[in-house]
Scaffold this active site. Structure first.
Site, short mmCIF file in Angstrom:
data_model
loop_
_atom_site.label_atom_id
_atom_site.label_comp_id
_atom_site.label_asym_id
_atom_site.label_seq_id
_atom_site.Cartn_x
_atom_site.Cartn_y
_atom_site.Cartn_z
N GLU A 1 -9.52 -9.57 -8.36
CA GLU A 1 -8.42 -9.87 -7.47
C GLU A 1 -8.47 -11.13 -6.95
O GLU A 1 -7.01 -11.66 -6.59
CB GLU A 1 -8.88 -8.91 -6.03
CG GLU A 1 -8.67 -7.48 -6.48
CD GLU A 1 -8.56 -6.67 -5.04
OE1 GLU A 1 -8.78 -7.19 -3.88
OE2 GLU A 1 -8.56 -5.41 -5.00
N GLU B 1 -3.49 -3.43 -13.60
CA GLU B 1 -1.88 -3.36 -14.02
C GLU B 1 -0.88 -2.62 -13.09
O GLU B 1 0.13 -3.10 -13.06
CB GLU B 1 -1.68 -2.57 -15.31
CG GLU B 1 -2.06 -0.99 -15.21
CD GLU B 1 -1.88 -0.32 -16.28
OE1 GLU B 1 -1.99 0.99 -16.35
OE2 GLU B 1 -1.75 -1.01 -17.44
N GLU C 1 -14.74 -6.73 -8.78
CA GLU C 1 -13.47 -6.71 -7.76
C GLU C 1 -13.03 -8.05 -7.30
O GLU C 1 -12.04 -8.27 -7.23
CB GLU C 1 -13.74 -5.46 -6.61
CG GLU C 1 -13.82 -4.22 -6.97
CD GLU C 1 -12.31 -3.66 -7.34
OE1 GLU C 1 -11.31 -4.41 -7.11
OE2 GLU C 1 -12.24 -2.66 -8.18
N GLU D 1 -16.08 9.79 1.86
CA GLU D 1 -16.16 8.36 1.38
C GLU D 1 -16.96 7.38 1.97
O GLU D 1 -17.11 7.27 3.33
CB GLU D 1 -14.64 7.60 1.34
CG GLU D 1 -14.35 6.28 0.74
CD GLU D 1 -13.02 5.82 0.71
OE1 GLU D 1 -12.57 5.21 0.00
OE2 GLU D 1 -11.98 6.24 1.52
N ARG E 1 0.94 -1.24 -0.12
CA ARG E 1 0.13 -0.09 -0.06
C ARG E 1 0.95 1.39 -0.03
O ARG E 1 1.76 1.29 0.89
CB ARG E 1 -0.86 0.20 1.31
CG ARG E 1 -2.16 -1.08 1.11
CD ARG E 1 -3.02 -0.65 0.02
NE ARG E 1 -4.21 -1.42 0.08
CZ ARG E 1 -5.27 -1.28 -0.90
NH1 ARG E 1 -5.07 -0.64 -2.09
NH2 ARG E 1 -6.19 -2.13 -1.05
#
Length: 202
Positions: free
Chosen positions: A106, A148, A102, A129, A74
């Site tokens: 993933e 990517e 997602e 958010e 991260r």
């Protein structure tokens, strides 16, 4: 869903918003600075980070009570984080559609059953958010298709092992922690099918 307690129905004085100035803008966030009036009546300047995507988290649970976790580096904290599958979905798109994408990208998994189990505000003192979390079951393997910029590792672990790791502070992503706790609460309170709950709690 349980009835809202009486104390949750009381709203205090709101913040007042005045003139706003754009500070920064990219495809994912917008930063604005606002002339504001605090609930106390005091004048203030407020910086706000506005998100252009809805945050999504998926708790993928196999029939044997194991779950799939994703490991990745991260950028903000400059650390390596083990998390539930997470990502963002455009605000104008069905969140479930984005969550399916997602999970597939993933983990290389698809789910037959999807249950929304969490709605949250993330860091609501400085950002707008919002997050939605889903419990995904009836899992089958498909081909993963990561972004990517993502170099991902996968780990299939017992639900309780992941929960214990989060409670010990080894998993710090707050949406992951909240989703694991929500899954545990549902399993304990009889909100999940009995066999699945027993497998998760064993």
């Amino acid at each position: 869903m349980s009835q809202k307690p009486a104390w949750l129905t009381t709203d205090g004085a709101p913040w007042g918003r005045g003139r706003a100035r754009l500070v920064y803008d990219n495809p994912w966030i917008r930063v604005t600075e606002h002339d504001a009036v605090a609930p106390t009546g005091a004048a203030a300047v407020y910086g706000l980070v506005e998100f252009k995507n809805l945050a999504l988290a998926i708790l993928p649970v196999f029939d044997d009570g194991t779950i799939m976790l994703v490991g990745q580096a991260r950028f903000p904290a400059q650390d390596y984080s083990w998390e539930l599958p997470e990502g963002g979905g455009p605000l104008g798109v069905d969140p479930l559609e984005s969550a399916r994408r997602e999970l597939r990208e993933e983990t290389g998994l698809e789910a037959a059953q999807w249950l929304p189990i969490l709605e949250a505000q993330l860091s609501n003192s400085v950002t707008d958010e919002r997050a939605i979390g889903y419990l995904a079951t009836g899992l089958t393997e498909v081909e993963a298709d990561p972004d990517e910029t993502e170099l991902l590792a996968l780990a299939r672990v017992p639900f309780r092992e992941a929960l214990d790791a989060a409670m010990a502070g080894h998993m710090k992503d707050m949406l992951t922690v909240a989703m694991l706790l929500r899954g545990y609460h549902m399993a304990r309170e009889g909100s999940l099918p009995g066999a699945l709950a027993r497998a998760m709690l064993s």
